[in-house]
Design a protein around this motif. Structure first.
Motif, PDB file in Angstrom:
ATOM      1  N   MET A  29       0.876  -1.118  -0.138  1.00 14.13           N
ATOM      2  CA  MET A  29       0.062   0.014  -0.116  1.00 14.13           C
ATOM      3  C   MET A  29       0.936   1.217  -0.046  1.00 14.13           C
ATOM      4  O   MET A  29       1.854   1.076   0.698  1.00 14.13           O
ATOM      5  N   LEU A  30       0.388   2.265  -0.678  1.00 18.39           N
ATOM      6  CA  LEU A  30       1.235   3.710  -0.439  1.00 18.39           C
ATOM      7  C   LEU A  30       1.018   4.158   0.631  1.00 18.39           C
ATOM      8  O   LEU A  30      -0.071   3.734   1.433  1.00 18.39           O
ATOM      9  N   ALA A  37      -2.169   6.079   5.260  1.00 19.18           N
ATOM     10  CA  ALA A  37      -2.957   7.473   5.914  1.00 19.18           C
ATOM     11  C   ALA A  37      -4.461   7.342   5.923  1.00 19.18           C
ATOM     12  O   ALA A  37      -5.223   7.918   6.827  1.00 19.18           O
ATOM     13  N   ALA A  38      -5.105   7.016   4.890  1.00 21.51           N
ATOM     14  CA  ALA A  38      -6.506   7.072   4.635  1.00 21.51           C
ATOM     15  C   ALA A  38      -7.188   6.092   5.609  1.00 21.51           C
ATOM     16  O   ALA A  38      -8.043   6.370   6.090  1.00 21.51           O
ATOM     17  N   GLU A  39      -6.480   4.857   5.599  1.00 20.97           N
ATOM     18  CA  GLU A  39      -6.951   3.961   6.214  1.00 20.97           C
ATOM     19  C   GLU A  39      -7.034   4.246   7.942  1.00 20.97           C
ATOM     20  O   GLU A  39      -7.771   3.691   8.745  1.00 20.97           O
ATOM     21  N   LEU A  40      -5.640   5.005   8.383  1.00 27.82           N
ATOM     22  CA  LEU A  40      -5.667   5.225   9.700  1.00 27.82           C
ATOM     23  C   LEU A  40      -6.347   6.466  10.117  1.00 27.82           C
ATOM     24  O   LEU A  40      -6.559   6.817  11.255  1.00 27.82           O
ATOM     25  N   ASN A  41      -6.766   7.345   8.963  1.00 26.10           N
ATOM     26  CA  ASN A  41      -7.445   8.557   9.197  1.00 26.10           C
ATOM     27  C   ASN A  41      -6.364   9.593   9.689  1.00 26.10           C
ATOM     28  O   ASN A  41      -6.683  10.137  10.737  1.00 26.10           O
ATOM     29  N   VAL A  42      -5.152   9.600   9.490  1.00 23.73           N
ATOM     30  CA  VAL A  42      -4.271  10.479   9.925  1.00 23.73           C
ATOM     31  C   VAL A  42      -3.669  10.835   8.566  1.00 23.73           C
ATOM     32  O   VAL A  42      -3.753  10.718   7.498  1.00 23.73           O
ATOM     33  N   SER A  43      -2.507  11.919   8.955  1.00 23.19           N
ATOM     34  CA  SER A  43      -1.844  12.770   7.671  1.00 23.19           C
ATOM     35  C   SER A  43      -0.812  11.868   6.992  1.00 23.19           C
ATOM     36  O   SER A  43      -0.360  10.901   7.605  1.00 23.19           O
TER      37      SER A  43
END
Length: 72
Positions: A1-2, A7-13
């Protein structure tokens, strides 16, 4: 994964994920001529499970006081 996918999966930057990788907190590999980072989905799932375990341990060691529960 990129890293952006992580970041999207963890909802962080994206930068938070980059720092997690650079600190060795989240296992990743660097591939290609431009050295792009990739995280294997299985490693991300292990990381998430580890964080659940750490959080459960912290909650157990730091119970809410009655004052904290009155705020609900």
């Amino acid at each position: 994964m990129l890293l952006s996918d992580v970041a999207a999966e963890l909802n962080v930057s994206d930068s938070q994920v980059y720092h997690m990788v650079r600190k060795g907190e989240l296992p990743a590999i660097k591939i290609g001529g431009r050295g792009q980072w990739r995280v294997e989905r299985a490693k991300l799932e292990q990381y998430i499970e580890q964080k659940y375990a750490e959080t459960a341990s912290w909650v157990e060691q730091n119970p809410l006081s009655e004052r904290d529960t009155d705020a609900d």
